[in-house]
Structures are given as C-alpha cells and as structure tokens.
Design a protein around this motif. Structure first.
Motif, PDB file in Angstrom:
ATOM      1  N   LYS A  31     -47.321  60.613  17.738  1.00 42.92           N
ATOM      2  CA  LYS A  31     -47.619  60.155  16.382  1.00 42.92           C
ATOM      3  C   LYS A  31     -49.126  60.083  16.124  1.00 42.92           C
ATOM      4  CE  LYS A  31     -46.571  56.305  13.300  1.00 42.92           C
ATOM      5  NZ  LYS A  31     -45.905  55.013  13.169  1.00 42.92           N
ATOM      6  N   ARG A  32     -49.908  59.776  17.176  1.00 41.01           N
ATOM      7  CA  ARG A  32     -51.360  59.633  17.018  1.00 41.01           C
ATOM      8  C   ARG A  32     -52.122  60.901  17.372  1.00 41.01           C
ATOM      9  NH1 ARG A  32     -54.340  55.100  19.097  1.00 41.01           N
ATOM     10  NH2 ARG A  32     -55.568  55.547  17.254  1.00 41.01           N
ATOM     11  N   GLY A  33     -51.421  62.020  17.621  1.00 42.49           N
ATOM     12  CA  GLY A  33     -52.115  63.277  17.851  1.00 42.49           C
ATOM     13  C   GLY A  33     -51.781  63.980  19.148  1.00 42.49           C
ATOM     14  N   ASN A  34     -51.054  63.290  20.037  1.00 42.65           N
ATOM     15  CA  ASN A  34     -50.641  63.893  21.301  1.00 42.65           C
ATOM     16  C   ASN A  34     -51.842  64.111  22.224  1.00 42.65           C
ATOM     17  OD1 ASN A  34     -49.039  64.953  23.257  1.00 42.65           O
ATOM     18  ND2 ASN A  34     -48.283  66.664  22.048  1.00 42.65           N
ATOM     19  N   GLY A  35     -51.581  64.509  23.420  1.00 38.76           N
ATOM     20  CA  GLY A  35     -52.633  64.801  24.381  1.00 38.76           C
ATOM     21  C   GLY A  35     -52.901  63.637  25.316  1.00 38.76           C
ATOM     22  N   ARG A  36     -53.974  63.803  26.106  1.00 38.03           N
ATOM     23  CA  ARG A  36     -54.379  62.784  27.069  1.00 38.03           C
ATOM     24  C   ARG A  36     -55.894  62.667  27.062  1.00 38.03           C
ATOM     25  NH1 ARG A  36     -52.516  65.143  32.319  1.00 38.03           N
ATOM     26  NH2 ARG A  36     -52.724  67.045  31.147  1.00 38.03           N
ATOM     27  N   LEU A  37     -56.370  61.481  27.357  1.00 37.07           N
ATOM     28  CA  LEU A  37     -57.797  61.236  27.525  1.00 37.07           C
ATOM     29  C   LEU A  37     -58.058  60.964  28.999  1.00 37.07           C
ATOM     30  CD1 LEU A  37     -58.579  58.885  24.526  1.00 37.07           C
ATOM     31  CD2 LEU A  37     -59.300  61.259  24.803  1.00 37.07           C
ATOM     32  N   ARG A  38     -59.031  61.675  29.562  1.00 31.00           N
ATOM     33  CA  ARG A  38     -59.413  61.503  30.957  1.00 31.00           C
ATOM     34  C   ARG A  38     -60.827  60.952  30.991  1.00 31.00           C
ATOM     35  NH1 ARG A  38     -57.721  60.691  35.968  1.00 31.00           N
ATOM     36  NH2 ARG A  38     -58.959  61.785  37.491  1.00 31.00           N
ATOM     37  N   ARG A  39     -61.034  59.899  31.798  1.00 34.05           N
ATOM     38  CA  ARG A  39     -62.369  59.291  31.931  1.00 34.05           C
ATOM     39  C   ARG A  39     -62.617  58.975  33.392  1.00 34.05           C
ATOM     40  NH1 ARG A  39     -64.618  53.688  31.211  1.00 34.05           N
ATOM     41  NH2 ARG A  39     -66.717  53.973  30.385  1.00 34.05           N
ATOM     42  N   GLU A  40     -63.616  59.634  33.967  1.00 34.92           N
ATOM     43  CA  GLU A  40     -64.038  59.375  35.335  1.00 34.92           C
ATOM     44  C   GLU A  40     -65.535  59.089  35.310  1.00 34.92           C
ATOM     45  OE1 GLU A  40     -61.768  62.110  38.379  1.00 34.92           O
ATOM     46  OE2 GLU A  40     -62.482  63.294  36.671  1.00 34.92           O
ATOM     47  N   VAL A  41     -65.924  58.002  35.976  1.00 29.96           N
ATOM     48  CA  VAL A  41     -67.331  57.608  35.994  1.00 29.96           C
ATOM     49  C   VAL A  41     -67.684  57.120  37.391  1.00 29.96           C
ATOM     50  CG1 VAL A  41     -69.092  56.091  34.991  1.00 29.96           C
ATOM     51  CG2 VAL A  41     -67.185  56.883  33.569  1.00 29.96           C
ATOM     52  N   TRP A  42     -68.772  57.669  37.932  1.00 26.92           N
ATOM     53  CA  TRP A  42     -69.294  57.249  39.221  1.00 26.92           C
ATOM     54  C   TRP A  42     -70.636  56.567  39.006  1.00 26.92           C
ATOM     55  CZ3 TRP A  42     -66.697  61.685  38.276  1.00 26.92           C
ATOM     56  CH2 TRP A  42     -65.664  62.051  39.138  1.00 26.92           C
ATOM     57  N   VAL A  43     -70.915  55.534  39.796  1.00 27.98           N
ATOM     58  CA  VAL A  43     -72.183  54.820  39.699  1.00 27.98           C
ATOM     59  C   VAL A  43     -72.820  54.708  41.080  1.00 27.98           C
ATOM     60  CG1 VAL A  43     -71.520  53.483  37.661  1.00 27.98           C
ATOM     61  CG2 VAL A  43     -71.059  52.559  39.939  1.00 27.98           C
ATOM     62  N   ASP A  44     -74.137  54.503  41.086  1.00 31.74           N
ATOM     63  CA  ASP A  44     -74.830  54.271  42.353  1.00 31.74           C
ATOM     64  C   ASP A  44     -74.785  52.780  42.677  1.00 31.74           C
ATOM     65  OD1 ASP A  44     -76.828  53.051  40.792  1.00 31.74           O
ATOM     66  OD2 ASP A  44     -78.257  54.697  41.046  1.00 31.74           O
ATOM     67  N   GLU A  45     -75.451  52.402  43.748  1.00 35.89           N
ATOM     68  CA  GLU A  45     -75.404  51.001  44.191  1.00 35.89           C
ATOM     69  C   GLU A  45     -76.046  50.041  43.195  1.00 35.89           C
ATOM     70  OE1 GLU A  45     -78.965  53.076  45.647  1.00 35.89           O
ATOM     71  OE2 GLU A  45     -76.862  53.493  45.989  1.00 35.89           O
ATOM     72  N   LYS A  46     -76.845  50.560  42.255  1.00 33.29           N
ATOM     73  CA  LYS A  46     -77.476  49.720  41.235  1.00 33.29           C
ATOM     74  C   LYS A  46     -76.680  49.692  39.929  1.00 33.29           C
ATOM     75  CE  LYS A  46     -82.033  50.482  43.148  1.00 33.29           C
ATOM     76  NZ  LYS A  46     -83.334  51.115  42.982  1.00 33.29           N
TER      77      LYS A  46
END
Length: 113
Positions: A31-46
C-alpha cells in the motif's frame, strides 16, 4: 619483510576497529509503495561513520543490480549513488546529508507506477 608485516598489521587493525552500528532491512507495505529499505552503517571507535550502505530495493521498479533502485554507499574508496543500475560520484558533506539525499530519492520513487 618486516615492513610488510607492520603494514598488514596496521591494515588489519583499521579493518577490525570498525564495528557495524546498524544492519536494518525494512519491508515497505504494498500500500505504501512496496520494496525494502536497507541500511548498514559502520563506525570507528570514536563513533565516526566510516562505511555505509543505504538502498531502496524494489524488483517491480528495477530488475537489475539485485533490485536496487537507488542507493548510496562509499564502497570502492569513494562516495557514490546508484540509480537504476549506473553509479555516479557524489560530493560528501556528511553522513547525515547522504541520509537526507537518500530519503528524498526513495520517497520520490516509491510512488512510481
């Protein structure tokens, strides 16, 4: 040889010091447009973002690139945007700016017929 070992150890520490902060996959209702959202985020020690992958995936809109319609990432050593397959470099201001651009793109696309 000794220098090669030090270089390898330094590279290994760099790779190992990043930790994945977010690894999310959200289904968008039909109903809202179909599909998928993918979110991957890497951070350093700070806590600084070192790597990211943001993608709107919808096989109904695009069959190529594993269904990635639009996405932003900094793989391959540079910041870039995928749009229906091809990629183009983007100017990096901040990760927050990249997220805002990505949100604008996928919202505009999710309502396409």
């Amino acid at each position: 040889m000794d220098g090669e070992i030090r270089n390898f150890a330094g590279m290994l520490r760099f790779i190992m010091s990043d930790s994945k902060l977010h690894d999310e996959l959200h289904k968008i209702s039909d109903k809202r447009g179909n599909g998928r959202l993918r979110r991957e985020v890497w951070v350093d020690e700070k806590g600084k973002v070192t790597r990211y992958n943001l993608a709107y995936i919808n096989h109904n809109l695009h069959a190529g690139d594993n269904g990635r319609v639009v996405g932003y990432d900094n793989a391959h050593g540079y910041h870039h945007r995928h749009y229906f397959g091809p990629e183009e470099p983007v100017d990096f201001v901040s990760f927050e700016d990249i997220e805002a651009r990505f949100e604008q793109d996928w919202i505009a696309l999710k309502d396409r017929p």
